[in-house]
Each structure stands twice: as structure tokens, then as C-alpha cells.
Design an enzyme around this catalytic site. Structure first.
Site, PDB file in Angstrom:
ATOM      1  N   ASP A 133    -103.215  12.176 -86.345  1.00  0.00           N
ATOM      2  CA  ASP A 133    -102.112  12.828 -87.019  1.00  0.00           C
ATOM      3  C   ASP A 133    -100.978  11.832 -87.430  1.00  0.00           C
ATOM      4  OD1 ASP A 133    -100.599  15.063 -88.231  1.00  0.00           O
ATOM      5  OD2 ASP A 133    -100.036  15.690 -86.410  1.00  0.00           O
ATOM      6  N   ASP A 135     -97.043  13.241 -87.720  1.00  0.00           N
ATOM      7  CA  ASP A 135     -95.869  13.830 -87.258  1.00  0.00           C
ATOM      8  C   ASP A 135     -96.170  13.648 -85.759  1.00  0.00           C
ATOM      9  OD1 ASP A 135     -94.279  14.193 -89.688  1.00  0.00           O
ATOM     10  OD2 ASP A 135     -95.991  15.680 -90.207  1.00  0.00           O
ATOM     11  N   LYS A 282     -89.932  33.112 -90.413  1.00  0.00           N
ATOM     12  CA  LYS A 282     -91.074  32.420 -90.496  1.00  0.00           C
ATOM     13  C   LYS A 282     -91.103  31.705 -91.955  1.00  0.00           C
ATOM     14  CE  LYS A 282     -96.145  32.500 -90.422  1.00  0.00           C
ATOM     15  NZ  LYS A 282     -97.408  33.673 -90.199  1.00  0.00           N
TER      16      LYS A 282
END
Length: 585
Positions: A133, A135, A282
Site C-alpha cells: 500500500d 499511505d 463522515k
């Protein structure tokens, strides 16, 4: 002589305990000793064996009655039952003091924060392909990024969702929350839950303030959260679930913002709907990422936001020189990844990777068979042609893992993928596809350093000893004994809170509640073959190394588990003691 025998010798100064000597001498224990000192030593050894059995509950009154008659058992128990309240109090405290003294003999070993820890046996010799990945795996960020995300999302709430201007008074609180917490969407409560779905009392927050234990117990009819109320597989609150789990490091600003807005509403007596608040926060956090606001800010000030020094370049170079295949699958856009990797690794970073996939939309990438790959130019232009081969030096967008496997043939345990998100990065790979998985847990380094401190080792060793002491001595039901045991219980509760505060004043360790693994920790052990603080830990191992998980005893496999207790503490070992590189949290 064992430590228990030594301090039982000192207890013989109490004449009441000599009754035990008479019993042992009369029933199958001929001592034939003349001098008092030798008699005491022999008696201490016999008491060592018998008291261990009594304390652990292995020699019951029924068994003793069968062996030597009920009368003889009553004689044996006169050691305690015939003693006065003051005698019992003195006796219990003398054992307490001796046990505490034994726990001070602590191991000086410590855990290396740069160790790779194994949940499952795995050999690097078998790994041919390494995936990453981006980040918090290849790129690490400073706390400034969390402050940036918080501030932008807060302003979005005010400007686009018409939240009160007064929210601008709130700023990001760096050490307020930890990863892995659960948020009750309906009740607007942030809390820590253990692996058995029990809420850890003392870690439930409404806004920025703790909720009293009695109130928590009343709201949840105890401390247990039913399975149907928990979040779905990926930690999200959906399909009627009331709990959302925050597993992403990027979720720290989101938790902060939820708590701050809740705090503002309560402080100003504003009636609000918790579900709307959760969805608005959110959405605001999502806009920071989706609209590219965060990406542009980081690209404009790399030095402020990217923490250089995790030796990412050295790890990738070592793998490349050893002939390993490497690929990158990230949800971030290419421009953002390209500038970050130029800063961390250098302009030739793409030469190290065989395949680069951006905007993959994990975890959907691992499950959705419908999305095909698209090729992306360096300037972000999308090609419309069908992809028949994933080529080195080219950039691909979206796609899905099933197509990835078909085009590469990279299957099974010869592939090792690293990521920081236990669900989105690792779960599907290990459950459905048999890839090996490595979790990057940046918080691990800080927690291990805390565990290595003398304060923590001493605290945990004595806490373990005191817990065993309480467990063994609770069999004495007379008022004097129960009074002493209750004092010990209060001391234990205070120490448990103290150990929590050492890691984080509000929520404690990422990996443990008071005694159980956290919900986060259980998922980590299930979905990650190995875990470490950063990729730089790989530099400490060669590519022939095999990682072995330590055989930690199950409860029923450890008959002498309370050896750090009143029943005798042969070699106290605090939680921070090194066990072959295996961390015990």
C-alpha cells in the site's frame, strides 16, 4: 528452597501455624528433626506443597476427607480457621509484603521496537513477490497532516453543512484518541471494546468527557455489545449496525471532530440528532480526500507533512537487488503518489516496481470482479483500450484482484502484501486468496518503548502478582480476611487504571483492554501473518529468515500460570520481557 518456602519460614513465627506442623507430622510426614531451625525448613517445604494445592483449589475438602477423614481435614484447616481476626490480617499482609518483594526481582530484558512479530509461521525464503500500500506503508505522515484534515473538515461542516461558527474554537487534540475505537452512532459515544465484545469501562466518552460507569452499564444493560450491533466486516456502520469501528490512521481526525462537535452541542444545550452528526462529519472528512484538498496541501509542502526517514528507499532497493518482484496497489491518485515517492525514494522510483495501480478503490478492489483496468498517462489521461498485460513502467487505475491474478499469475503464499489497514488491505487477501500479509502498525514502536520502561515493568509485574494473590486468598471467607482482600482489590483497580493512563489517558493501549486483547488486536492476529512498526524493520533480516510465532500457553495448558503470585514466584517476568522477539502487550 523456593521463594514461597523462604517466606513461609518467616510466617512460622506465628504459633497458630505450628498446628499445621502437628498435622503434617502425624499424617504421613515423619520429620525426625531435632533442632528448631531444621524443623522450620522442613515444615516450610511441606507447607509449600500443601499451600500451593490449597491456594489453587486443587485439594478440596472432599478430597482431603477421603484421604484422611473429615476430622484430619478440619485439623489441617485450623491453620487459618482457628486463627483470630488479627492473626489472619497479619498473616495475609505478611504474604502480601513478601509477594510484593518477590516481584521487585524483575528481568532487565526488553523488547526491540524494530522487531518483526509473527502471528503465523512464515519464511521469507518462500516469498517471491512483494506488494505494498502507499499511505502509512511506504509514506509516513507527520501529526501536522491530522491537524490539516481536522481543520479542513471542521470548516466544511461550518460552510457547507451550516454548523455553528463556534466550532472554530476547537482544534485538533493530538493524544486524545487511539486507533481501533468504536463509535455508537445512535448514542454518540466513543469507546474501546475488547475481543469479546465487552466495553472497557472508563473508556466511554460523550464529546470530550468520560461517561460514568453506572450510566454506561444502564445504557447497555451491562458491558456487552451484541454481535448484531457491531460494525460490518470492514468496520463500517451499515445495514442497521449501530457501531462504527475506526481502523484507519486517517480516522484519528474524524474521531476528534466527532467528539468536538458533540462537546459543542452539549455545552450549548443544542438538541441534535446523533445519526445526522455522524453522517455529516463522515461526509466532511470524505470531502477532504475525494475533492483532493489534502493531496494538494501535502504536495505543496512535502517537508511539513511527510516524515522522511523510515528508510523506505533502502527496503525497496534491497528487495530489488535480490531479484524480488514488486508492485504497488493504492487508493491514492497517481500525481499524489508520484510526488511523494519522488520525495521519499527518488525520481527513478518507478524502476523498482513491476506494476503500479492507483485509485484502486480498496477493499472493493479485492472483491468486485466487474471493474477493468485502465491505463493512465503521466499527465493523468485515461486510455480506453483493453488491457491484456500489466507492464512495467506503466500506470494502471481501478481494476480488480481477480483480473490482476489472471494477468500476472501471482498467486498464493509466494506473495506478501503490506498495508496499514487491517480490513481494507489485509483481510480479504488472507481469507480468500492465500496471500501472506504484513501489517504496518506505526503505534507499535511507541507502545514498546513504554513497555520497556522500568515504571511499566514494575507496575505490570506487581499487578500480575497481586491478581494471583487475590485469586488464591479469596477462599478465606471470614470478615477479617475479606476486609484485607477488598483492600487488595481496590489497589488492583487503581493499578489497572494507572497502566491504561501510561499509554493514553482516555483509552489506553491500542492492543489491550485491562486484561483482554482489544477488538483491534484480535483482528490483527487473525488477518496479519506478521506485523511491525514500519517497513524499515525488514532491514534487520535476510531473505532466508523464518518468522516463528511463540507458543504462548492457553489457559488450560498452563497449570502453574500463577507462579508470579502468592503461590510462589520463581522468576518474575514482566510483560516487557523479551521472549525471542515476541512482544507481549
Amino acid at each position: 528452597m523456593t521463594p514461597l518456602s523462604l517466606y513461609l519460614c518467616s510466617l512460622l513465627k506465628n504459633n497458630k501455624l505450628l498446628i499445621c506442623y502437628n498435622y503434617l507430622h502425624t499424617h504421613g510426614a515423619p520429620l525426625h528433626l531435632v533442632d528448631r531451625a531444621a524443623r522450620k525448613t522442613r515444615l516450610a517445604r511441606l507447607l509449600d506443597m500443601n499451600f500451593r494445592a490449597v491456594f489453587r483449589g486443587r485439594v478440596t475438602g472432599k478430597v482431603l476427607a477421603q484421604q484422611s477423614g473429615a476430622k484430619n481435614y478440619r485439623e489441617a484447616t485450623m491453620c487459618t480457621s482457628s486463627a483470630s481476626g488479627q492473626d489472619m490480617t497479619n498473616w495475609l499482609w505478611s504474604i502480601y509484603n513478601e509477594t510484593k518483594k518477590q516481584t521487585e526481582v524483575m528481568s532487565k530484558n526488553s523488547v526491540n521496537p524494530n522487531t518483526i512479530f509473527a502471528n503465523n509461521e512464515m519464511s521469507l525464503h518462500d516469498i517471491e513477490i512483494y506488494g505494498f500500500d502507499y499511505d502509512y506503508t511506504l509514506a509516513f505522515y507527520s501529526r501536522h497532516l491530522h491537524t490539516l484534515i481536522f481543520n479542513i473538515a471542521r470548516d466544511i461542516l461550518i460552510q457547507e453543512h451550516r454548523y455553528p461558527e463556534g466550532l472554530r474554537e476547537y482544534e485538533y487534540i493530538p493524544n486524545f484518541v487511539v486507533r481501533g475505537l468504536h463509535y455508537d452512532v445512535q448514542k454518540a459515544l466513543l469507546m474501546k471494546i475488547d475481543a469479546f465484545h465487552y466495553i472497557q469501562l472508563g473508556t466511554v466518552y460523550r464529546g470530550l468527557h468520560p461517561v460514568p460507569d453506572k450510566e454506561v452499564i444502564a445504557m447497555y444493560d451491562g458491558c456487552h455489545v451484541p454481535l448484531e450491533n457491531m460494525s460490518d466486516f470492514y468496520g463500517k456502520s451499515s445495514h442497521g449496525h449501530t457501531m462504527k469501528q475506526f481502523m484507519d490512521i486517517f480516522s484519528l481526525p474524524e474521531m476528534n471532530l466527532l467528539c468536538c462537535v458533540n462537546d459543542y452541542f452539549m455545552k450549548h444545550n443544542i438538541d441534535y440528532e446523533p445519526v445526522h452528526l455522524y453522517k455529516d462529519v463522515k461526509a466532511a472528512i470524505g470531502d477532504v480526500h475525494v475533492k483532493g484538498i489534502m493531496y494538494r496541501a501535502v504536495e505543496a509542502d512535502m517537508e511539513n507533512y511527510i516524515s522522511y526517514g523510515e528508510q523506505t528507499h533502502a527496503v525497496l532497493k534491497k528487495l530489488y537487488e535480490d531479484g524480488k518482484k514488486m508492485f504497488l496497489i493504492t487508493n491514492s491518485p497517481f500525481d499524489f503518489v508520484d510526488r511523494g515517492m519522488n520525495y521519499i525514494v527518488g525520481k527513478d522510483w518507478r524502476d523498482l516496481f513491476d506494476i503500479v495501480i492507483v485509485q484502486a478503490d480498496k477493499p472493493g478492489f479485492f472483491n468486485d470482479r466487474r471493474k477493468p483496468f485502465r491505463r493512465v498517462t503521466d499527465k493523468g489521461v485515461l486510455h480506453w483500450d483493453r488491457i491484456h498485460k500489466l507492464e512495467k513502467g506503466k500506470i494502471y487505475k481501478q481494476g480488480n484482484l481477480y483480473e490482476f491474478l489472471r494477468l500476472t499469475g501471482w498467486r498464493g503464499s509466494k506473495v506478501l502484501y503490506f498495508g496499514d489497514h487491517i480490513y481494507s488491505d489485509l483481510a480479504d487477501l488472507t481469507l480468500k486468496h492465500g496471500w501472506r500479509t504484513g501489517a504496518i502498525i506505526p503505534e507499535l514502536r511507541k507502545e514498546i518503548k513504554i513497555m520497556n520502561t522500568e515504571q511499566y515493568v514494575h507496575l505490570m509485574t506487581w499487578l500480575q502478582g497481586l491478581t494471583g494473590l487475590i485469586e488464591h486468598m479469596q477462599v478465606h471467607r471470614d470478615p477479617a480476611s475479606q476486609s484485607v482482600v477488598q483492600e487488595w482489590i481496590k489497589e488492583r483497580e487503581a493499578m489497572r487504571s494507572q497502566t491504561k493512563d501510561i499509554f493514553n489517558s482516555q483509552f489506553g493501549s491500542l492492543f489491550r483492554t485491562y486484561h483482554n486483547p482489544t477488538y483491534f488486536s484480535r483482528r490483527l492476529s487473525r488477518f496479519a501473518d506478521i506485523y511491525m512498526a514500519s517497513l524499515s524493520c525488514l532491514l534487520n533480516y535476510d531473505f532466508q529468515h523464518t518468522f516463528f510465532p511463540r507458543r504462548t500457553p492457553l489457559q488450560h495448558e498452563s497449570p502453574f500460570w500463577p507462579e508470579q503470585t502468592s503461590a510462589g514466584c520463581n522468576t518474575p517476568s514482566g510483560p516487557a520481557q523479551s521472549r525471542g522477539g515476541r512482544v507481549s502487550l
